[in-house]
Design a protein around this motif. Structure first.
Motif, PDB file in Angstrom:
ATOM      1  N   ALA A 671     -25.705  88.886  32.109  1.00  0.00           N
ATOM      2  CA  ALA A 671     -26.345  89.497  33.277  1.00  0.00           C
ATOM      3  C   ALA A 671     -26.050  90.993  33.338  1.00  0.00           C
ATOM      4  O   ALA A 671     -26.937  91.807  33.621  1.00  0.00           O
ATOM      5  CB  ALA A 671     -25.873  88.807  34.554  1.00  0.00           C
ATOM      6  N   LYS A 681     -34.572  91.632  36.796  1.00  0.00           N
ATOM      7  CA  LYS A 681     -34.076  90.258  36.776  1.00  0.00           C
ATOM      8  C   LYS A 681     -35.183  89.202  36.764  1.00  0.00           C
ATOM      9  O   LYS A 681     -35.058  88.191  36.059  1.00  0.00           O
ATOM     10  CB  LYS A 681     -33.129  90.033  37.957  1.00  0.00           C
ATOM     11  CG  LYS A 681     -32.379  88.716  37.893  1.00  0.00           C
ATOM     12  CD  LYS A 681     -31.341  88.589  38.996  1.00  0.00           C
ATOM     13  CE  LYS A 681     -30.188  89.529  38.784  1.00  0.00           C
ATOM     14  NZ  LYS A 681     -29.083  89.272  39.764  1.00  0.00           N
ATOM     15  N   TRP A 684     -36.052  87.978  33.228  1.00  0.00           N
ATOM     16  CA  TRP A 684     -35.055  87.452  32.296  1.00  0.00           C
ATOM     17  C   TRP A 684     -35.448  86.075  31.764  1.00  0.00           C
ATOM     18  O   TRP A 684     -35.353  85.819  30.575  1.00  0.00           O
ATOM     19  CB  TRP A 684     -33.688  87.354  32.969  1.00  0.00           C
ATOM     20  CG  TRP A 684     -33.076  88.661  33.338  1.00  0.00           C
ATOM     21  CD1 TRP A 684     -33.596  89.915  33.129  1.00  0.00           C
ATOM     22  CD2 TRP A 684     -31.819  88.861  34.001  1.00  0.00           C
ATOM     23  NE1 TRP A 684     -32.747  90.872  33.621  1.00  0.00           N
ATOM     24  CE2 TRP A 684     -31.650  90.258  34.161  1.00  0.00           C
ATOM     25  CE3 TRP A 684     -30.837  88.000  34.471  1.00  0.00           C
ATOM     26  CZ2 TRP A 684     -30.516  90.800  34.772  1.00  0.00           C
ATOM     27  CZ3 TRP A 684     -29.716  88.532  35.081  1.00  0.00           C
ATOM     28  CH2 TRP A 684     -29.558  89.924  35.227  1.00  0.00           C
ATOM     29  N   MET A 690     -27.780  82.239  35.558  1.00  0.00           N
ATOM     30  CA  MET A 690     -27.778  83.635  35.127  1.00  0.00           C
ATOM     31  C   MET A 690     -28.243  84.556  36.254  1.00  0.00           C
ATOM     32  O   MET A 690     -27.726  85.667  36.419  1.00  0.00           O
ATOM     33  CB  MET A 690     -28.674  83.802  33.905  1.00  0.00           C
ATOM     34  CG  MET A 690     -28.603  85.169  33.257  1.00  0.00           C
ATOM     35  SD  MET A 690     -27.113  85.401  32.277  1.00  0.00           S
ATOM     36  CE  MET A 690     -27.538  84.495  30.788  1.00  0.00           C
ATOM     37  N   ASP A 691     -29.210  84.098  37.038  1.00  0.00           N
ATOM     38  CA  ASP A 691     -29.776  84.955  38.075  1.00  0.00           C
ATOM     39  C   ASP A 691     -28.789  85.290  39.182  1.00  0.00           C
ATOM     40  O   ASP A 691     -28.937  86.308  39.856  1.00  0.00           O
ATOM     41  CB  ASP A 691     -31.021  84.295  38.679  1.00  0.00           C
ATOM     42  CG  ASP A 691     -32.237  84.438  37.785  1.00  0.00           C
ATOM     43  OD1 ASP A 691     -32.208  85.280  36.875  1.00  0.00           O
ATOM     44  OD2 ASP A 691     -33.221  83.700  37.991  1.00  0.00           O
ATOM     45  N   THR A 695     -21.924  90.654  38.238  1.00  0.00           N
ATOM     46  CA  THR A 695     -21.809  91.606  37.139  1.00  0.00           C
ATOM     47  C   THR A 695     -20.539  92.437  37.311  1.00  0.00           C
ATOM     48  O   THR A 695     -19.981  92.531  38.399  1.00  0.00           O
ATOM     49  CB  THR A 695     -23.044  92.509  37.082  1.00  0.00           C
ATOM     50  OG1 THR A 695     -23.271  93.092  38.376  1.00  0.00           O
ATOM     51  CG2 THR A 695     -24.279  91.697  36.695  1.00  0.00           C
TER      52      THR A 695
END
Length: 727
Positions: A671, A681, A684, A690-691, A695
């Protein structure tokens, strides 16, 4: 309810095309601005053939015509171009690829699939991140095919950007004639013919069909009817009524029964948007925001200071096992980022039961180095499949299926080996711990899943375990793995954006193949598969590239899993001196190269490998809504692993944690990497885990790069005495 995506960037755009002439307008679209739609200036003669359809695929704009004739064959003309919103005529921008698709590419041997012989006049293509879904709706069933998107950015000309199907053609009886499919992130919003009812499908490129059954949500809108049009922009849906000239902007949330919730804006449409209009959203790569670029800890600061990211994933150690004694437990003298809780390291008070006997955490050979023994604590590979990890994490009922908090009491019970409670001191692993102390480490970074190598490494580069458990790294399962469709990797996402500046560096072949390429990339990008050596090299080449200043933007490094001179992966059963030496050589090559001030080295472990850690992992977001295997829903992280960040922009003795309720796991690396590259995003396509992954840009807290970097000395032991390590 929290949305899966970041808020729509102010660098989003709305293309407004008149369906009766070739005129068009371009708006900057910003939900946080006073004006939602800001008309951008175009040249007076800007125009585009209104009969063409357009869609964003990856980082490009795909344009295609109605059915036409080319060389006597029914065909569709296409252009793939780079969309530049600052151009005076962006729909006629720089063309990367141009050509014709024959109709039979999509229809095969049939002339038509429905009672309408003219069904092929218009080709329905639905962009899905790095794929294109073709639907041929009919009254009886919808016929679908998923196509692989390869823009071939290094070969401009007339190459086909959707060269071959990713999954074969099939039928989808629930999507028929009259349905409108609206792609948004990892999902497809299916608007039924009455335009009031809807279904929400999860898009999963490894399934057949790619719209995964059952539907994630299904319902009826009270406030949206046949007068309303819906257009996706980022993670929002613009609901607009062309007859009345009004709009509402809805937040998209796949977890909510209504899918569209909390209208955040409403008002009048711009005068140029009416009943003859077709709207298309577009999200370019996000540029660095100059006003944030000098603020340490921001994404833009990281993007402005770091030019090279190096990711080195070794394997099979828990946090307590190799970094638990880095600082005294409860140490408050570190530079804490994310929370101010003291360092959560190992403790001799922690224990597991071996039958009725308590076995406490201990240090291998009292934490000392010697040429009288080897640096090998475990004489066997601990059990570490998902079923093993669950028993290790839940010694007592009700366990995982009762949604209990992991008690971390079953490591000896499962392994029948008290050695899983042993740990190493910083003196024994001076390179790993030295980098952690001189730069930064997270003591709240977890395995993505309780389980083994392949599934955890899959999470780090694809966002999921492919709905699999266990490993498939050997024999025919490994050899033929790329022949089947799988969820895409970060490399495919980057490639679809035109980002080709990356390389995989491997130390050894695994059963004649480069492990990472074989399991997580091969079969996804035809251009790369045709010439893989352009994107692969050995670890010695990495060191040379680092010293010569020739590193790509993103380097992925593999350790030596098995080698005559010793494995460098830190795997149990092997001597750890070669692993420490290899890590030090990687660090030295970066440190002594001209790109040191612009490079981030990330060192992490794929899994804990059945070795004890005392911190209970949290429950987590499922990567894909319908993932379920043998009762496991992929909604629990595994035990902690060390993750170390090395850069002169990181303050000494940094200990970093994620802000909020979601801790770091390996999806946090991917990410952060994609945000560093500026990829929006919603493009992706790597799943829900993952969303929402936190980070780690906040680790960069130094306002200036540090002028000096430490020199570290690898350890020694009986097999690798001091002389051989220049110690």
């Amino acid at each position: 309810m929290r949305s899966n995506f970041q808020k729509t960037s102010s660098y989003d755009f709305l293309i407004s095309r008149n369906q009766h002439d070739d005129s068009y307008c371009l708006y900057r679209f910003d939900p946080d601005a006073e004006e939602l739609f800001s008309l951008l200036p175009l040249s007076a003669d800007a125009s585009f053939d209104h009969s063409y359809q357009i869609a964003q695929v990856g980082g490009y704009l795909l344009q295609w015509s109605p059915l036409c004739e080319q060389d006597g064959k029914p065909s569709y003309h296409f252009n793939l171009l780079t969309f530049n919103p600052n151009s005076p005529d962006p729909l006629n921008g720089k063309i990367l690829q141009s050509g014709y698709w024959e109709k039979k590419k999509f229809w095969g041997y049939r002339d038509y699939y429905s009672s309408n012989p003219d069904e092929g006049q218009n080709l329905d293509l639905i962009p899905m991140s790095s794929f294109v879904l073709n639907m041929i709706p009919a009254k009886g069933r919808g016929t679908y095919e998923l196509w692989n998107f390869d823009p071939q950015p290094n070969l401009p000309g007339n190459a086909d950007p959707i060269p071959y199907p990713y999954t074969g053609q099939g039928g989808f009886p629930l999507i028929k004639e009259g349905h409108t499919l609206i792609p948004i992130g990892n999902y497809v919003l299916d608007r039924l013919p009455d335009r009031k009812r809807f279904r929400l499908w999860s898009f999963d490129p490894q399934l057949h069909p790619a719209l995964s059954l059952p539907a994630v949500q299904e319902g009826y809108w009270d406030e949206i009817d046949e007068r309303h049009e819906l257009t996706a922009i980022g993670d929002h849906i613009l609901d607009w009524n062309p007859e009345e000239g009004t709009y509402r902007l809805w937040r998209f949330d796949p977890n909510h029964a209504d899918v569209l919730i909390d209208p955040i804006r409403e008002g009048k449409l711009p005068a140029g948007i009416g009943t003859d209009t077709k709207l298309t959203g577009y999200q370019p790569r996000i540029p660095v925001q100059k006003q944030q670029a000098d603020r340490p800890g921001s994404t833009d600061f990281m993007r402005s200071k770091i030019r090279h990211v190096v990711y080195y994933m070794v394997e099979s150690r828990s946090f307590d096992n190799v970094c638990g004694w880095l600082y005294e437990k409860g140490d408050r003298d570190c530079h804490y980022i994310g929370s101010q809780e003291p360092f959560d390291g190992a403790s001799f008070e922690n224990f597991n039961f071996d039958r009725d006997r308590k076995v406490h955490v201990s240090q291998f050979k009292d934490g000392k180095l010697s040429d009288q023994w080897n640096l090998i604590a475990l004489d066997q590979d601990p059990f570490h499949d998902t079923t093993d990890n669950l028993q290790q994490m839940f010694a007592e009922p009700p366990g995982y299926w009762g949604r209990a908090k992991p008690d971390m009491g079953g490591f000896i019970l499962n392994n029948a080996n008290p050695q899983v409670m042993e740990t190493f001191s910083p003196e024994q692993l001076p390179v790993l711990n030295g980098l952690a102390r001189h730069f930064g480490i997270s003591d709240r970074w977890f395995c993505s899943i309780p389980g083994g190598t392949d599934v955890n490494r899959a999470f780090s580069v694809t966002g999921s375990a492919f709905n699999k458990l266990g490993t498939w790294e050997g024999g025919n399962a490994y050899k033929y793995w790329p022949d089947s469709p799988h969820r895409q990797s970060i490399w495919k996402v980057l490639w679809s954006q035109g980002i080709t500046d990356w390389k995989i560096y491997n130390s050894v072949l695994w059963e004649d193949y480069i492990f990472t390429y074989q399991l997580y990339l091969k079969g996804q990008i035809p251009t790369v598969d045709a010439n893989p050596t352009e994107f692969m090299a050995d670890i010695e080449q990495f060191k040379k590239d680092a010293l010569d200043g020739n590193l790509p933007a993103f380097s992925y490094l593999e350790p030596a899993w098995i080698a005559p001179a010793g494995a460098t992966s830190y795997h149990p059963g092997g001597d750890l001196v070669p692993a420490e030496t290899a890590l030090n050589e990687i660090y030295e090559a970066i440190k002594n190269g001209p790109g040191w001030d612009e490079t981030l080295l990330v060192v992490t472990f794929d899994k804990n490998n059945g070795i004890y850690d005392h911190v209970s992992p949290p429950y987590a977001k499922k990567p894909w809504p319908n993932d379920l295997n043998n009762g496991f829903a992929y909604d629990l992280m595994g035990p902690r692993v060390p993750t170390i960040m090395v850069s002169p922009w990181i303050k000494e003795q940094s200990v970093f944690r994620a802000e909020g309720d979601v801790p770091f796991d390996s999806t946090s690396f991917a990410a952060t990497l994609l945000e560093w590259f500026g990829v929006p995003k919603p493009l992706w396509g790597l799943g829900d885990r993952m969303d929402i992954a936190p980070t780690f840009e906040r680790v960069f807290q130094a306002s200036e790069p540090r002028k000096t970097a430490p020199t570290l000395t690898p350890p020694y032991d009986k097999s690798f005495p001091k002389e051989s390590n220049n110690a």
